[in-house]
Write a protein that holds these residues in place. Structure first.
Motif, mmCIF file in Angstrom:
data_model
loop_
_atom_site.group_PDB
_atom_site.id
_atom_site.type_symbol
_atom_site.label_atom_id
_atom_site.label_comp_id
_atom_site.label_asym_id
_atom_site.label_seq_id
_atom_site.Cartn_x
_atom_site.Cartn_y
_atom_site.Cartn_z
ATOM 1 N N MET B 259 0.879 -1.436 -0.124
ATOM 2 C CA MET B 259 -0.261 -0.100 0.084
ATOM 3 C C MET B 259 0.690 1.408 0.187
ATOM 4 S SD MET B 259 -3.193 -1.230 2.684
ATOM 5 C CE MET B 259 -4.530 -1.910 1.677
ATOM 6 N N ASP B 260 1.827 0.761 0.314
ATOM 7 C CA ASP B 260 3.397 2.369 0.490
ATOM 8 C C ASP B 260 3.132 2.825 -1.420
ATOM 9 O OD1 ASP B 260 4.015 1.865 2.683
ATOM 10 O OD2 ASP B 260 5.866 1.539 2.311
ATOM 11 N N PHE B 261 2.832 1.772 -1.754
ATOM 12 C CA PHE B 261 2.811 1.766 -3.708
ATOM 13 C C PHE B 261 1.428 2.704 -4.013
ATOM 14 C CE2 PHE B 261 6.501 -0.549 -2.295
ATOM 15 C CZ PHE B 261 7.425 0.518 -2.862
ATOM 16 N N THR B 263 -1.128 3.139 -2.938
ATOM 17 C CA THR B 263 -1.934 4.788 -2.368
ATOM 18 C C THR B 263 -1.706 5.763 -2.763
ATOM 19 O OG1 THR B 263 -0.999 4.807 -0.315
ATOM 20 C CG2 THR B 263 -2.996 3.054 0.102
ATOM 21 N N SER B 264 -0.400 5.747 -4.013
ATOM 22 C CA SER B 264 -0.175 6.932 -4.304
ATOM 23 C C SER B 264 -1.030 6.952 -5.689
ATOM 24 C CB SER B 264 1.221 6.404 -3.948
ATOM 25 O OG SER B 264 1.272 5.596 -5.463
ATOM 26 N N LEU B 265 -0.779 7.888 -5.900
ATOM 27 C CA LEU B 265 -1.027 8.055 -7.270
ATOM 28 C C LEU B 265 -0.178 7.617 -8.250
ATOM 29 C CD1 LEU B 265 0.073 10.898 -8.141
ATOM 30 C CD2 LEU B 265 -2.244 11.539 -6.891
ATOM 31 N N LEU B 266 0.732 7.472 -8.142
ATOM 32 C CA LEU B 266 2.006 7.361 -9.799
ATOM 33 C C LEU B 266 2.057 6.408 -10.348
ATOM 34 C CD1 LEU B 266 4.489 8.922 -9.235
ATOM 35 C CD2 LEU B 266 6.030 7.245 -8.418
ATOM 36 N N TRP B 269 2.579 2.640 -9.703
ATOM 37 C CA TRP B 269 2.273 2.228 -7.929
ATOM 38 C C TRP B 269 0.756 1.745 -7.633
ATOM 39 C CZ3 TRP B 269 5.663 5.821 -4.502
ATOM 40 C CH2 TRP B 269 6.655 5.463 -5.081
ATOM 41 N N TYR B 344 -1.301 7.889 -19.288
ATOM 42 C CA TYR B 344 0.475 7.815 -18.363
ATOM 43 C C TYR B 344 0.731 6.375 -18.083
ATOM 44 C CZ TYR B 344 -0.855 12.596 -17.279
ATOM 45 O OH TYR B 344 -1.693 13.966 -18.550
ATOM 46 N N LEU B 410 9.406 6.621 -10.759
ATOM 47 C CA LEU B 410 9.447 7.545 -10.597
ATOM 48 C C LEU B 410 9.849 7.947 -11.158
ATOM 49 C CD1 LEU B 410 10.810 6.998 -6.395
ATOM 50 C CD2 LEU B 410 8.642 8.071 -7.324
ATOM 51 N N ALA B 413 7.934 10.090 -14.301
ATOM 52 C CA ALA B 413 6.651 9.946 -13.866
ATOM 53 C C ALA B 413 5.362 11.223 -14.546
ATOM 54 C CB ALA B 413 6.571 10.694 -12.281
ATOM 55 N N PHE B 414 4.876 11.954 -14.086
ATOM 56 C CA PHE B 414 3.934 12.809 -14.441
ATOM 57 C C PHE B 414 4.109 13.385 -16.126
ATOM 58 C CE2 PHE B 414 1.158 10.951 -11.427
ATOM 59 C CZ PHE B 414 0.211 10.882 -12.013
#
Lengths: 1006, 484
Positions: B259-261, B263-266, B269, B344, B410, B413-414
């Motif tokens: 969830m470290d990953f 729950t992010s928006l990357l 991830w 993305y 990373l 990314a966006f």
């Protein structure tokens, strides 16, 4: 106030000198003398001063404290400089307007370059800490440029000379004066040649003073030398119109702008003023002006153009002639010149058509130092009836007065030993002269050479006497950048070092014991005051002028009657002939070279300023060094990549530069920025990049910045470039959005798309701070970047850290290309923390070090931050900056923050961050808080416009607007409702408080 | 499980029918007596270690010293000594953290879930697998401290530490806080489980020791174990309860890490598949590491009799299963990226396979997806060198999996303006190697000073002959006490 950078309690100085210490706490100090523990001799303190701090016992007594504190606050009293007093005033008798901890703003004029922009300088507790533009200025608006913003750091440059030197040894002023006066007396008696070699001096009082020198010394001559010269422009205007002036241009009145190798938004003549005008011309309310840029290397200006035509420098004249021929035919001029069209004739036809359609409302400018070309441009403007409309010859610009021919003549004279004394004022030909060794050899033959340089540089290390001038923030003065537009300079700090204003030295040496301040005032009383009618009393006039910083006089002289002399046909013919020759001489293995000023370092005089060294070039995004920009096709053909070092050879000169593959670069031209490769300037700028001035040449008494027939060889070496952006394509992502005029007109009021969210609405307090950034107005000039750095104590990290992608700038300008690499379309996008309503950084921080304020700000709490960097990973805008090392007070990062003098520039309202914490744009929360406090005291509320963020304040084109989004009438709120408004990556549901206004493209008109 | 079938010949009185009796599988070779089992397992602790052990320990200890030096340098200078940058905020630190947390999972799975499922083959390996869990979690636990910008303030992350800073709480929305709970729970439960499981063996060691320091230590650690029936029955209950407690951890810990990953928006991830995918990956990598360790120890400590090829075969099957789940998850990620139509996401996966870190992606595919497919073949499962090589490949592949997930997501990314690269520094590599030093140092000390195979448990599976043997010290002891 405890120095914010001093956390460990023990103050240190880089060269081992002890600071004044009170117990173990760093003391308050306000002057260099106090810092070093050598208090200046002064008669202003009855009862004497405490013993020098070096003798201070480790446990200082209360009495010591009081004595020192007394001196400290006395020094702080320098804030009273606007009063006509030449000495520091102790705070107890100072004006009640000075409140410790409250900033004062003083109007002055920028000395960063001869453009002489009007400034307001923010002074806190006796130290100037921030440069702001003077919004009252008719010419410059409230904007500044990156150089101007950085000048405040140059003030605190420890490498400045701390006093005069004689033959390289520190001397006293009286000694130096004695030697110089002696030499001058004999020169006067023998009617020998005495020369003042100066940069363009915009100061009318100094020009008067120089004229008086001319009267006093029969053999006196004033030679003006600009390393980036507009000599040809003045010569051409003399030929075409009979007035050897640099015109004052009005880009705001132009509907069609054609610039031939003139980077008027970045470096040319008066970029701040032109950027402001350009923003007006490009407003979308009316159809924006058409801008065509013809140039070899991609410049800031070119990156904003509607149509950019890459043209080799040797073909530039041919383009001008081609346009002149077409316009000439349209205007019915007999035997309009014609020649080879170096670019697509259809494009030239279309440009000529547009120019002709908007005659009287168009503007053709050229930055080339070529008389024939400038005459051709003059003819174009004359035929288009732009003279008097967009080209003002009656109130010309005085910002570039350099005379290449005179400089060349002077060097000959010096070489022949005919010059008995030379005074170098604001110039450094030992670095930027085409043949600097020759200049230095000639300098050796002059019996007396005196420099006013503020440091030991390439030239001043070879002169007999260095009489360091004040920094402009320490001096009185005046300026007249454009005829009848006057402004004043006033000191905002007592001189940090034992320096003396150059005009004061000149006065002294001509036997005039008047102080410079009195001379200036007298000059204004006798020369300026009578030219105005508004105020009848000089004292009032002076006070008012000083307070406002500027005076605009009524046009004094009658309107200049211009007629176009007819020799422009000859000029055009000579261009055609020369162009034919060059084209015939072209070979596949010979290239052209084009040298230009870069936005960060300009002509190189500020090379020791780490803020500027670390400012990414707006186009290449490379910091700490210059590059050889090369077209992608050529690089591919030669098998070169970014960072491969090549050797460029012209005649006998050879330099080695790393390659940068630059989209939009003309196919066979290599472009390189001047201003780098200083041999002697100080530790920050020494040896950074390569000096390309030696490749410039003197051609027919004109400085030439481009040359053909350059050979290129690869050295096999590779140098890693320190670029802050390495990927230049948007990859088809909706990041910078564009619209067209037609689209804008056709679109009905668009209802913004609502993005569904699972989050509850965040409660808001009294305000919701937000921003609107107009991508149509942003030129990419990067003034905001340095302004933010100055305002927010952003550390400089150096080349190595930039290479590791660890630059700390809170605001960056993203620059993307689209279209073919030969002629790409460029866009600039200022990017800073978007202060999202639903910020992805906030949810992931384990310790709540970043959270949303009730006023809509995303706040970073440094004390709470433990540095997991999760927030930065989750930030879609990648605007968070991490302190990988302790960048302050660290000998490995020996920039301004590791230096006791350099640290004086720090803004006491902003925390200096330690190692291991995250930081980012705070929307200048200290300014918001300050304005709120003021409003509270006034008993009202913050009005729209009371708060300007540093980036907004610096922006010359007004692209950034900050305000309260809860107030529907605020400018920011209105702009956020604009039809062009969008938010970056809003589909992620982050709900940014920063909105962007789409860039407007003029369809495919041409 | 190679359960042997024997056919019992019918007695005449039974009416002539044939009865098939399913005998328990034999998980120990050569039917040693119970006494011999004890002697075999206690041998490494009672004798002098061999040359092999010393060489391994020397290498591991040098790496551990290197870790100490590197960490000292890191703390002195700041994490700028790593190759991280504005674009890539996590790289070797979190990669290696997740790697070690994942390794730990095998221990819990073997000791808890397989116990509940009464998989007897676990008895030979559960002790060392549990020890591995604890050591891996210790290695993993280093990183959350090391990777902080200000490690001296690490206690900020603990909820409600009376810190004189007022009512400051942690951010319960942050997966990093959940991590702290998950990892610390995991470590605690694993430690208790491991230690309690060892108590009867510690008592055995106590009884075998001559009086002295060792005896004192074992006596203290064995908590006065007397082997009575009551003790045994309570012990079984506690084991069962602990197994029940530990079972959810197998699923929860790596779910939370994922969830470290997730729950992010990357892109790369932000995926709902992450929890099961990570759990499978964790078990997979854990079994890979157990296999590596067991192959080494059974060779160097001569325990082939207890850690048989049949054990290795069983583990290879688990590896095959979890490896296939992992492979399936990789494919699913690509499918969802394509199917989502998200610009993305799509770019991210194209970049994963073709970008500058594509080599890592292919290492990951070869090691994690292709290599375990060998285990469809019994010959591969029973061939020790093959098992060893594949287990190493799995370790490498799983490290790269985390590297790919973290760094590739990373680094691009966006906003393309912020795209960058991560290049490890010597300190990055040094600390990575250093954690292996720590791990192996601890593990080598473990096999030297503690019973690395659960004697009391293995005695339950030594086979019929041994169980029928008239008396051994252990059995008699047990019976004796029972009669009291």
């Amino acid at each position: 106030m405890t120095h914010p950078g001093n956390r460990d309690g023990a103050a240190r100085s880089s060269d081992g000198e002890r600071l004044v210490q009170l117990g173990t706490r760093p003391s308050h100090w306000k002057s260099m003398g106090e810092l070093r523990g050598t208090l200046p001799k002064t008669g202003e303190f009855p009862g004497g001063l405490p013993a020098p701090a070096s003798g201070l016992p480790a446990e200082a007594t209360r009495r010591d404290f009081l004595s020192l504190a007394g001196f400290t606050f006395a020094a702080a009293g320098l804030a009273a400089c606007r009063a006509p007093v030449q000495h520091a005033i102790p705070l107890p008798v100072a004006s009640d307007q000075i409140v410790p901890g409250v900033a004062q703003y003083y109007a002055t004029t920028c000395g960063g370059c001869p453009s002489a922009c009007s400034l307001l300088v923010k002074q806190r507790d006796g130290r100037p800490i921030k440069i702001e533009g003077n919004g009252d200025s008719v010419l410059f608006g409230g904007g500044t440029c990156a150089t101007g913003q950085a000048t405040v750091l140059s003030l605190y440059d420890e490498e400045r000379l701390h006093g005069p030197t004689w033959h390289g040894q520190p001397a006293t002023w009286s000694e130096v004066d004695h030697h110089i006066v002696e030499a001058l007396q004999s020169a006067r008696a023998g009617k020998q040649r005495v020369v003042l070699l100066s940069t363009t001096l915009t100061s009318p009082s100094t020009r008067q003073l120089i004229a008086e020198w001319g009267e006093r010394f029969p053999g006196f001559r004033h030679v003006v030398y600009d390393p980036i010269s507009l000599s040809a422009l003045r010569l051409a205007n003399a030929q075409s119109f009979g007035a050897a002036v640099v015109p004052h241009y009005a880009f705001d009145r132009a509907r069609v702008i054609v610039a031939l190798e003139a980077d008027f938004l970045g470096t040319w003549l008066s970029p701040v003023e032109f950027a402001r005008q350009y923003a007006i011309a490009r407003r979308t309310e009316a159809p924006p002006a058409l801008h065509v840029q013809v140039e070899a290397g991609l410049s800031v200006t070119g990156s904003n153009a509607d149509l950019r035509i890459p043209v080799a420098p040797s073909d530039l004249g041919a383009v001008a002639v081609a346009l002149l021929g077409r316009v000439g035919r349209k205007s019915g001029v007999a035997d309009a010149p014609s020649g080879h069209d170096p670019v697509d004739p259809a494009k030239l036809d279309a440009i000529a058509e547009e120019l002709w359609k908007h005659r009287g409302q168009s503007l053709v400018v050229s930055g080339a130092n070529d008389v024939a070309l400038q005459v051709t441009v003059n003819a174009l403007n004359a035929l288009l009836r732009n003279i008097g409309q967009t080209v003002d010859l009656t109130r010309p610009s005085l910002q570039r007065q350099g005379d290449d021919g005179a400089v060349a003549g002077l060097v000959e004279e010096m070489n022949r030993g005919e010059v008995s004394a030379i005074f170098l004022y604001g110039v450094n030909p030992g670095y930027d002269f085409p043949d600097s060794e020759r200049f230095l050899r000639a300098l050796e033959k002059v019996p007396l050479s005196v420099s006013f340089a503020d440091r030991r540089d390439e030239t001043s290390s070879s002169v007999h006497a260095v009489c360091p001038d004040h920094h402009f923030l320490e001096s009185w003065g005046d300026a007249e950048p454009v005829a009848a537009h006057l402004s004043l300079l006033q000191p905002v700090i007592a001189p940090l070092f034992d320096t003396r204003a150059a005009p004061e030295s000149l006065l002294k040496w001509m036997g005039n014991e008047t102080e410079h301040y009195a001379y200036l005032r007298d000059f204004w009383r006798t020369r300026i005051f009578p030219r105005q009618t508004e105020v009848s009393d000089f004292e009032t006039f002076w006070d008012r002028s000083l307070q406002r910083g500027l005076v605009v006089l009524a046009p004094g002289s009658p309107t200049f009657e211009w007629t176009l002399q007819s020799d422009w046909r000859a000029a055009a013919r000579s261009i055609v002939a020369e162009n034919a020759q060059t084209r015939a001489a072209r070979r596949d293995d010979r290239y052209e070279l084009h040298l230009h000023e870069g936005v960060p370092l300009r002509d190189g005089r500020h090379a020791n300023n780490p803020w500027l060294q670390e400012l990414p070039d707006p186009i290449t995004k490379v910091t700490w060094g210059n590059v050889a920009a090369m077209a992608p096709a050529l690089a591919r053909q030669l098998g070169l990549e970014d960072g491969d070092v090549i050797s460029l050879k012209t005649g006998t000169r050879e330099i080695e530069l790393p390659v940068f593959v630059q989209p939009g670069q003309e196919g066979r031209t290599i472009s390189a920025a001047v201003g780098y490769g200083r041999r002697q300037v100080g530790k920050a700028g020494q040896g950074v990049g390569v000096n390309v001035y030696p490749l410039t040449s003197m051609d027919r008494a004109l400085r030439s910045y481009s040359m053909a027939g350059v050979t290129l060889t690869r050295t096999g070496r590779h140098e890693e470039l320190a670029g802050t952006q390495t990927h230049f394509s948007m990859e088809g992502r909706p990041i910078v959005l564009e619209t067209s005029l037609a689209e804008l007109a056709a679109e009905a009021e668009e209802t913004p798309e609502e993005h569904a969210t699972l989050w509850t609405e965040r409660p808001h307090g009294d305000h919701s701070w937000g921003m609107a950034i107009d991508l149509n107005a942003c030129t990419g000039c990067s003034a905001c970047v340095v302004a933010c750095q100055a305002e927010n104590n952003v550390p400089v990290v150096g080349k190595d850290q930039v290479q590791r992608a660890r630059i700390m700038h809170w605001i960056r300008i993203d620059r993307y290309y689209s279209g073919p690499p030969e002629s790409p379309v460029s866009v600039h996008q200022p990017m800073m923390c978007q202060h999202c309503d639903h910020a992805p950084c906030e949810t992931v921080c384990p310790v709540l070090a970043t959270s949303r304020s009730s006023e809509g700000l995303n706040q970073q709490v440094y004390n709470r931050c433990i540095g997991t960097r999760y927030c930065a990973n989750n930030c879609p805008y990648k605007v968070r900056r991490f302190n990988w090392y302790n960048y302050t007070e660290n000998p490995h990062f020996d920039f301004n923050m590791a230096n006791p003098v350099g640290r004086l520039v720090l803004n006491p309202d902003v925390t200096v961050r330690s190692r291991g914490v995250m930081e980012k744009c705070s929307m200048c929360v200290q300014r918001i808080q300050g304005a709120k406090n003021l409003a509270l005291q006034r008993g009202g509320d913050v009005a729209d416009g009371d708060i300007q963020t540093a980036c907004q304040q610096a922006c010359p084109s007004g692209a950034i607007v900050f305000g309260d989004l809860q107030d529907p009438s605020s400018r920011a709120a209105r702009l956020q409702r604009n039809r062009r408004t969008y938010r970056v990556l809003e589909e992620l549901g982050t709900r940014p408080s920063v909105a962007y206004l789409k860039r407007v493209r003029r369809g495919e008109g041409t | 499980m190679s359960a042997a079938m024997i056919t019992v010949e019918p007695q005449a009185s039974d009416g002539g029918s044939t009865v098939q009796v399913l005998l328990p599988p034999r998980w120990v070779d050569g039917s040693p007596t119970l006494q011999q089992v004890t002697a075999d397992i206690a041998r490494p602790m009672e004798g002098r270690p061999g040359k092999g052990w010393w060489i391994c320990f020397g290498v591991a200890f040098v790496l551990l010293l290197n870790l100490v030096g590197m960490v000292g340098w890191l703390f002195a200078q700041g994490i700028g000594v790593w190759g991280l940058n504005n674009s890539v905020g996590w790289a070797f630190d979190i990669t290696t953290f997740v790697f070690w947390v994942g390794i730990g999972h095998a221990g819990t799975l073997i000791s808890a879930i397989l116990m509940l499922f009464r998989q007897q083959w676990r008895t030979s390996i559960n002790r060392s697998a549990e020890a591995m869990t604890i050591m891996a979690v210790l290695c993993a636990g280093l990183y959350p401290v090391l990777h902080l910008g200000r490690p001296w303030d690490v206690f900020f992350i603990l909820p409600y530490v009376p810190n004189g800073r007022g009512p400051l709480w942690v951010n319960f929305r942050s997966p990093l806080v959940w991590d702290v709970f998950a990892i610390s729970t995991y470590l605690t439960v694993s430690l208790v489980f491991w230690y309690l499981g060892m108590v009867p063996d510690l008592a055995t060691m106590r009884d075998r020791c001559a009086p002295g320091v060792r005896k004192f230590i074992f006596r203290t650690l064995s908590l006065g174990w007397n082997g009575s029936h009551r003790t045994w029955s309570r012990y079984e209950v506690v084991s069962l309860i602990l197994a029940g407690l530990a079972t959810p951890l197998v699923l929860s810990v790596h779910t939370i890490v994922s969830m470290d990953f997730a729950t992010s928006l990357l892109p790369g991830w932000h995926a709902t598949i992450f929890p099961p995918y990570f759990v499978a990956g964790a078990i997979y990598s854990g079994f890979g590491m157990v296999l590596t360790l067991l192959v080494i120890t059974r060779q160097t400590m001569h325990l082939e009799r207890y850690i048989t090829v049949r054990h290795l075969d069983s583990m290879a099957k688990v590896i095959l299963l979890t490896g296939s789940i992992v492979g399936y998850a990789y494919a699913t990620e690509f499918f969802s990226a394509w199917y989502s139509g998200n610009l993305y996401e799509r770019y991210h996966f194209v970049n994963r396979a073709t970008g500058p870190y594509a080599f890592g992606f292919y290492i990951m595919i070869v090691c994690n997806v292709l290599a375990p497919q060998l285990f469809w073949f019994k010959r591969a499962r029973n061939n020790v060198p093959t098992l060893f090589i594949v287990s190493i490949l799995i370790n490498v592949g799983m490290w790269f999996e985390r590297f790919i997930i973290i760094v590739v997501s990373l680094h691009r990314a966006f906003l393309p303006s912020s795209w960058g690269m991560f290049y490890p520094t010597i300190v990055d590599l040094g600390i990575l190697a250093g954690t292996f030093g720590l791990f192996f140092t601890l593990f080598l000390l473990f096999i030297r000073f503690l019973p690395m195979i659960a004697m009391w448990e293995i005695k339950g599976v030594v086979g019929h002959d041994a169980r029928r043997a008239p008396s051994t010290v252990d059995v008699s002891e047990k019976d004796e006490v029972a009669h009291v």
